[in-house]
Design an enzyme around this catalytic site. Structure first.
Site, PDB file in Angstrom:
ATOM      1  N   GLY A  40       0.811  -1.218   0.000  1.00  0.00           N
ATOM      2  CA  GLY A  40       0.000   0.000   0.000  1.00  0.00           C
ATOM      3  C   GLY A  40       0.840   1.261   0.000  1.00  0.00           C
ATOM      4  N   CYS A  41       1.930   1.248   0.754  1.00  0.00           N
ATOM      5  CA  CYS A  41       2.786   2.431   0.854  1.00  0.00           C
ATOM      6  C   CYS A  41       3.501   2.712  -0.458  1.00  0.00           C
ATOM      7  CB  CYS A  41       3.789   2.263   1.997  1.00  0.00           C
ATOM      8  SG  CYS A  41       2.964   2.074   3.599  1.00  0.00           S
TER       9      CYS A  41
END
Length: 150
Positions: A40-41
């Site tokens: 996600g990052c």
């Protein structure tokens, strides 16, 4: 952090240099993310990087902050060709000032971690909008739209 709050008086590390967050100017997008090089990052950092020119054209700076080290940020930036500034908050001072160091739970285990959150400060340095518990898909675009509307 409530609307109308100002950019906190905290110092982060960018490219191995101590930088007061407020010195980055305004308007400014400050986004917090849990960890370099996680799914996600990485997606979030790539999305903000893809839109970096559009943010710059709107006169809005963007900085991503996590507790990762400057060396980790350098590796993450190089690996994914990121163009947004990444700041290290190893001691958690910025995380505390923004209220994003929170209790989380995964698989029934509770632990402390960074809540994915984004803060948009207007030209006068006051908080114009905050997004808490961010879902990555479409988020950078939504922040850009809000920044252009300032």
């Amino acid at each position: 952090m409530d609307d109308g709050a100002t950019i906190p008086d905290v110092t982060v590390t960018i490219d191995a240099k101590a930088v007061p967050l407020a010195s980055l100017g305004a308007p400014l997008v400050v986004y917090f993310y849990p960890k370099d090089d996680t799914t996600g990052c990485t997606t979030e950092a790539k999305d903000f990087s893809t839109l970096a020119d559009a943010f710059a054209a709107a006169g809005v700076g963007v900085v991503g902050i996590s507790k990762d080290t400057p060396a980790s940020h350098a590796k993450f930036t190089a690996k994914h060709g990121l163009t947004v500034s990444l700041a290290s908050d190893v001691d958690g001072v910025a995380c505390e000032a923004f209220g994003v160091w929170v209790e989380k739970a995964m698989y029934g285990r509770k632990y402390m971690g960074i809540e994915r959150a984004t803060f948009l400060f207007g030209a006068d340095g006051t908080l114009a909008r905050a997004w808490r518990k961010v879902r990555v898909a479409g988020h950078a675009e939504a922040v850009l739209a809000a920044a252009k509307a300032l």
